[in-house]
Design a protein around this motif. Structure first.
Motif, short mmCIF file in Angstrom:
data_model
loop_
_atom_site.label_atom_id
_atom_site.label_comp_id
_atom_site.label_asym_id
_atom_site.label_seq_id
_atom_site.Cartn_x
_atom_site.Cartn_y
_atom_site.Cartn_z
N ALA A 30 0.85 -1.04 -0.02
CA ALA A 30 -0.02 -0.02 0.01
C ALA A 30 0.64 1.31 -0.12
N ARG A 31 0.46 2.23 -0.41
CA ARG A 31 0.93 3.64 -0.73
C ARG A 31 -0.08 4.61 -0.15
N GLY A 32 -0.68 4.33 0.93
CA GLY A 32 -1.86 5.07 1.39
C GLY A 32 -2.61 4.30 2.28
N THR A 33 -3.92 4.72 2.71
CA THR A 33 -4.70 3.95 3.29
C THR A 33 -6.19 3.55 2.96
N SER A 34 -6.55 3.93 1.78
CA SER A 34 -7.53 3.88 1.08
C SER A 34 -7.37 3.75 -0.41
N GLY A 35 -8.81 3.53 -1.05
CA GLY A 35 -8.84 3.68 -2.61
C GLY A 35 -8.98 2.33 -3.12
N LEU A 83 -4.74 8.50 -12.70
CA LEU A 83 -3.24 8.75 -12.80
C LEU A 83 -3.20 10.13 -12.07
N ILE A 84 -4.26 11.00 -11.89
CA ILE A 84 -4.17 12.34 -11.29
C ILE A 84 -3.84 11.69 -9.78
N VAL A 85 -4.66 10.50 -9.41
CA VAL A 85 -4.58 10.26 -7.88
C VAL A 85 -2.85 9.63 -7.96
N ALA A 86 -2.63 8.73 -8.77
CA ALA A 86 -1.34 7.99 -8.61
C ALA A 86 0.03 9.04 -8.53
N LEU A 87 -0.30 10.03 -9.52
CA LEU A 87 0.97 10.81 -9.80
C LEU A 87 0.83 12.23 -9.18
N SER A 88 -0.28 12.49 -8.40
CA SER A 88 -0.54 13.94 -8.05
C SER A 88 -0.86 14.87 -9.20
N PHE A 89 -1.56 15.99 -9.08
CA PHE A 89 -2.13 16.72 -10.08
C PHE A 89 -0.91 17.17 -10.78
N ARG A 90 0.22 17.79 -10.34
CA ARG A 90 1.31 18.28 -11.07
C ARG A 90 1.87 17.49 -11.91
N GLY A 91 2.24 16.20 -11.31
CA GLY A 91 3.04 14.93 -11.76
C GLY A 91 2.49 14.66 -13.09
N ALA A 92 1.02 14.58 -13.07
CA ALA A 92 0.19 14.17 -14.15
C ALA A 92 -0.06 15.33 -15.10
N ALA A 93 0.45 16.36 -15.08
CA ALA A 93 0.23 17.40 -16.12
C ALA A 93 0.55 17.11 -17.48
N PRO A 94 1.79 16.40 -17.82
CA PRO A 94 2.13 16.25 -19.15
C PRO A 94 1.23 14.91 -19.63
N VAL A 95 0.72 14.37 -18.78
CA VAL A 95 -0.29 13.22 -19.20
C VAL A 95 -1.53 13.71 -19.66
N ALA A 98 -1.97 -3.06 -4.78
CA ALA A 98 -1.95 -2.27 -3.82
C ALA A 98 -3.10 -1.22 -3.85
N PHE A 99 -3.22 -0.32 -2.78
CA PHE A 99 -4.09 0.97 -2.91
C PHE A 99 -3.39 1.94 -2.69
N ILE A 100 -3.71 3.11 -3.20
CA ILE A 100 -2.58 4.18 -2.98
C ILE A 100 -3.44 5.56 -2.54
N GLU A 101 -4.74 5.69 -2.21
CA GLU A 101 -5.58 6.91 -1.88
C GLU A 101 -4.79 7.26 -0.75
N HIS A 102 -4.94 8.62 -0.23
CA HIS A 102 -4.56 9.26 1.02
C HIS A 102 -2.81 8.99 1.09
N PRO A 103 -2.13 9.37 -0.02
CA PRO A 103 -0.98 9.22 0.09
C PRO A 103 -0.25 9.97 1.21
N HIS A 106 3.69 6.40 5.32
CA HIS A 106 5.21 6.60 5.92
C HIS A 106 4.88 7.81 6.98
N THR A 107 3.91 7.80 7.68
CA THR A 107 3.42 9.03 8.56
C THR A 107 3.02 8.25 9.82
N ALA A 108 2.96 8.97 11.05
CA ALA A 108 1.95 8.37 12.25
C ALA A 108 0.55 8.59 12.11
N GLN A 109 0.15 8.90 10.75
CA GLN A 109 -1.30 8.84 10.43
C GLN A 109 -1.72 7.20 9.82
#
Ligand SMILES: [Zn+2]
Length: 482
Positions: A221-226, A446-458, A284-289, A293-296
């Protein structure tokens, strides 16, 4: 093309485009998380989360006291299931660019005996491992499920990867409650993943069972939901994807993720298993990235629906691969994707090449009969020919919208001078559907996976692609004079 649609015909196409936009927003159906009282042969997210609650109380990184408590808990739970867990100890280190990690790990390895191996005590090595070396053909009929139990020092690791351990324990329990499988199922709970995939390295270097798995299923997982997604496979994946399609009709997967992931520096334990020659899939699920790797990264934030989805993959695939021969399978990769209205669509990359050639010929005909509007389609078809060889897993995102556009231009070019609503208008409206139904959901994820800025070229590429593929419909709606 000198044809003009009547107002009713143009309105029909406009209405259809609005309909495709609305339909492209419909999410995949998702399962209901099963309660603790669910039938014993089923996977219950509630039962899996009880394990996560026990594991993810505090951070438990490698070489901490809390780590040892978690290790003992997992060993105890596998022992309760009668799976005779073993602890494999070993040292490993890794250097990845500036990152250096090392440590002594303790993997927890258990085995559920298959009917074909009955007679061997579950804690003895397989009889033929001595004949296998690193150069030998690897893989037999065992199915291996893997997750890691260490967390990062900052967080309790409910998602990453306490949930994976919970999923494996609950899957082991459900498998034992059902009819026995033909093949062995190995449960590998690795250690030191966060320190640099250390446990997976020790397993693939030293463990007597390391070449036994015909398939590995890794849970992360790279997050807690999705939505839980199958995002990575080994090469020659068509047989794996066919298995996924049969075992989990609601599986969410796209070969776009496979193409992206194999070009990214991200690593999970599956990287090490694949390097050792094993075939496998990664889930994996990847929402709430922002919790990753935090206390949350706590049980409170963990979505039971995501856990149920991971469990559905684990249990259904263990049963599917657990009853089949896994040593022989045809080579070749697959193109695969889901839509909100279909289960997984799968075809071999060979078919994608044939589709690309047909589309190119069609675009040639469209340019010849349809005038200037065929030119961008011809250019896109040439790009598609390149893409289908360079990254076949991505090709479907161009192939089907482009094919729709080519057919629409040919329909327009061969139409009578005045266009009334009828089959031809309906066909032109239908030709726009793949663009909306394939591209928009993919871009959203892809916006969820790469974040909005990362997904800009896509986003930019997707917008250009949509525009080109919708040219026939746009021209049809806007043209009012011959
Ligand atoms: Zn992890």
């Amino acid at each position: 093309m000198k044809t003009v649609g009547t107002p009713a015909a143009r309105l029909t196409v406009a209405f259809a485009l609005a309909l495709w936009i609305a339909l492209s927003q419909i999410p995949h159906p998702r399962p209901v998380p099963l309660p603790a009282g669910a039938p014993a042969t089923e996977f219950s997210a509630a039962r899996a989360i009880e394990h996560v609650r026990a594991i993810a109380q505090k951070p438990h990184p490698l070489e901490s006291a809390e780590h040892d408590r978690v290790r003992d808990y997992i060993v105890h739970e596998f022992a309760k299931l009668g799976l005779a867990p073993n602890i494999q100890t070993g040292y490993a280190e890794i250097t990845l660019g500036k990152f250096h990690g090392s440590g002594n790990v303790q993997n927890i390895v258990s085995r559920l005996l298959g009917a074909d191996n009955a007679g061997f005590p579950s804690n003895t090595p397989f009889p033929d491992v001595k004949n296998r070396g690193d150069g030998d053909r690897v893989g037999s009929d065992a199915v291996m499920l893997a997750a890691h139990y260490d967390s990062v020092p900052r967080g309790p690791g409910a998602g990453d990867d306490g949930h994976g351990v919970g999923v494996l324990l609950e899957t082991a329990r459900a498998l034992r409650a059902g009819p026995p499988l033909r093949n062995d199922v190995i449960f590998l709970i690795t250690d030191g993943e966060e320190r640099g995939l250390l446990g997976a390295q020790v397993f693939m270097r030293e463990h007597p069972w390391r070449f036994r798995p015909g398939v590995v299923l890794n849970f992360e997982a790279r997050g807690t939901s999705g939505e839980a997604v199958m995002f990575e496979t080994s090469t020659d994946n068509e047989w794996l994807i066919r298995g996924l399609q049969s075992a989990v009709p609601d599986a969410v997967a796209t070969s776009v993720a496979y193409e992206i992931y194999r070009r990214m520096p991200n690593n999970t334990d599956l990287t090490i298993f694949k390097r050792g020659g094993l075939a496998g899939m990664n889930f994996a699920f990847i929402e709430h990235p922002e919790y990753y790797h935090t206390a949350q990264d706590t049980v409170e934030h963990l979505d039971p629906v995501s856990v149920q989805e991971q469990g559905r993959y684990a249990l259904s695939l263990a049963r599917w691969f657990g009853n089949r021969g896994l040593t022989v399978h045809p080579p070749g990769d697959a193109v695969y994707f889901t839509t909100a209205f279909t289960s997984l669509i799968v075809y071999p990359t060979k078919f994608a090449v044939i589709l690309a050639v047909l589309t190119l010929l069609g675009a040639g005909a469209a340019t010849w009969r349809g005038g200037w509007i065929g030119v961008p389609l011809l250019l896109l078809s040439s790009f598609h020919m390149w893409l289908v060889n360079a990254a076949p897993g991505i090709s479907y995102i161009v192939a089907w919208p482009l094919l729709g556009a080519v057919i629409a231009v040919i329909l327009l070019a061969t139409a009578p001078p005045v266009f009334r609503p009828g089959w031809r208008v309906a066909a032109i409206a239908l030709c726009a559907a793949p663009g909306f139904l394939l591209i928009i959901p993919l871009v959203s994820s892809l916006i969820v996976a790469l974040s909005f800025r990362g997904a800009a070229p896509v986003l930019a590429a997707a917008a250009i692609l949509m525009l080109i593929c919708l040219l026939p419909q746009l021209q049809f709606m806007l043209r009012t004079k011959t």
